[in-house]
Design a protein around this motif. Structure first.
Motif, short mmCIF file in Angstrom:
data_model
loop_
_atom_site.label_atom_id
_atom_site.label_comp_id
_atom_site.label_asym_id
_atom_site.label_seq_id
_atom_site.Cartn_x
_atom_site.Cartn_y
_atom_site.Cartn_z
N LYS A 93 0.79 -1.23 0.00
CA LYS A 93 0.00 0.00 0.00
C LYS A 93 0.82 1.28 0.00
O LYS A 93 0.41 2.28 -0.60
CB LYS A 93 -0.93 -0.02 1.23
CG LYS A 93 -1.94 1.08 1.22
CD LYS A 93 -3.06 0.83 2.19
CE LYS A 93 -4.11 1.89 2.00
NZ LYS A 93 -5.24 1.73 2.83
N VAL A 94 1.96 1.28 0.68
CA VAL A 94 2.74 2.51 0.87
C VAL A 94 3.88 2.58 -0.15
O VAL A 94 4.53 1.57 -0.43
CB VAL A 94 3.29 2.58 2.32
CG1 VAL A 94 4.13 3.83 2.53
CG2 VAL A 94 2.14 2.54 3.33
N ASP A 95 4.12 3.77 -0.66
CA ASP A 95 5.21 4.02 -1.60
C ASP A 95 6.53 3.52 -1.01
O ASP A 95 6.83 3.76 0.16
CB ASP A 95 5.29 5.53 -1.88
CG ASP A 95 6.45 5.88 -2.79
OD1 ASP A 95 6.45 5.45 -3.95
OD2 ASP A 95 7.36 6.59 -2.31
N SER A 148 4.29 11.13 10.44
CA SER A 148 2.89 11.51 10.58
C SER A 148 2.77 12.98 11.02
O SER A 148 1.94 13.72 10.50
CB SER A 148 2.21 10.60 11.60
OG SER A 148 0.90 11.02 11.85
N ILE A 153 2.72 11.09 5.99
CA ILE A 153 1.87 9.90 5.93
C ILE A 153 0.67 10.12 6.85
O ILE A 153 0.80 10.79 7.88
CB ILE A 153 2.66 8.62 6.31
CG1 ILE A 153 1.90 7.38 5.89
CG2 ILE A 153 3.03 8.60 7.78
CD1 ILE A 153 2.76 6.13 5.85
N THR A 154 -0.48 9.59 6.46
CA THR A 154 -1.70 9.77 7.25
C THR A 154 -2.28 8.41 7.64
O THR A 154 -1.85 7.37 7.13
CB THR A 154 -2.77 10.55 6.44
OG1 THR A 154 -3.18 9.72 5.35
CG2 THR A 154 -2.25 11.88 5.96
N ASP A 156 -5.12 7.37 6.79
CA ASP A 156 -5.73 6.80 5.58
C ASP A 156 -4.71 6.00 4.77
O ASP A 156 -5.04 4.97 4.19
CB ASP A 156 -6.34 7.90 4.71
CG ASP A 156 -7.67 8.41 5.26
OD1 ASP A 156 -8.26 7.68 6.09
OD2 ASP A 156 -8.09 9.50 4.87
N ASP A 157 -3.46 6.48 4.75
CA ASP A 157 -2.41 5.76 4.03
C ASP A 157 -2.16 4.39 4.65
O ASP A 157 -1.74 3.46 3.96
CB ASP A 157 -1.09 6.55 4.06
CG ASP A 157 -1.19 7.88 3.33
OD1 ASP A 157 -2.00 7.98 2.39
OD2 ASP A 157 -0.44 8.80 3.70
#
Length: 180
Positions: A93-95, A148, A153-154, A156-157
């Protein structure tokens, strides 16, 4: 030293050892009783607090040792929470560049002799090299918190990449000071 005196010393130390052992056994017994009673009382208190929707309760104690000097008490149901991350879900999901900022990797060589022999034979094949290494990946929560706070990054991420586990916790009971 006479035989009688040595015998008396030996008997005395034996008595001391037995006395210490008896105290140890008493402590174990009392600890077990305490643990059982504590669990029973905490269950009763938690059931009451849950039924009323409280996670904290303040009251004036008028019972037991407080009957002569009413004392304000506070009960807090403390249930620590911890976050467990699913590293493979984060990787999807995360870059990757952002992920590398908060994902710690620990490489463990599982076959050092085999690795050395292989590297000596030159012509190093990366896939072959990786077969000798385990990678343990963990989320560095401090770095994640910093990212954060910076807005990098949130939540939602991270959605779907972690679970929140609540431990059994404990009840914290204390006297309320006048300044509270």
């Amino acid at each position: 030293m006479s035989k009688q005196k040595k015998s008396d010393e030996n008997e005395h130390i034996k008595q001391v050892i037995v006395e210490l052992y008896d105290y140890q056994e008493k402590v174990k017994y009392i600890q077990k009783q305490y643990d059982e009673k504590r669990k029973e009382l905490q269950t009763t208190i938690r059931n009451f607090m849950n039924a009323k929707g409280f996670n904290q309760l303040n009251f004036i104690a008028k019972y037991g040792r407080f009957k002569d000097a009413e004392t304000p008490l506070k009960v807090i149901d403390v249930r620590p929470k911890r976050i467990e991350f699913d590293v493979s879900a984060l990787e999807e999901k995360v870059d990757k560049e952002l992920l590398n900022e908060f994902l710690d990797k620990k490489y463990v060589i599982t076959n050092m002799d085999g690795l050395i022999r292989y590297l000596k034979s030159c012509g190093v094949n990366p896939k072959k090299f990786k077969s000798f290494v385990n990678v343990e990946k963990t989320v560095n929560k401090q770095k994640l918190d910093e990212l954060s706070e910076l807005g990098e990054i949130t939540l939602d991420d991270l959605k779907g990449c972690y679970t929140v586990k609540e431990s059994e916790g404990y009840l914290k009971i204390s006297e309320v000071k006048e300044t509270e």
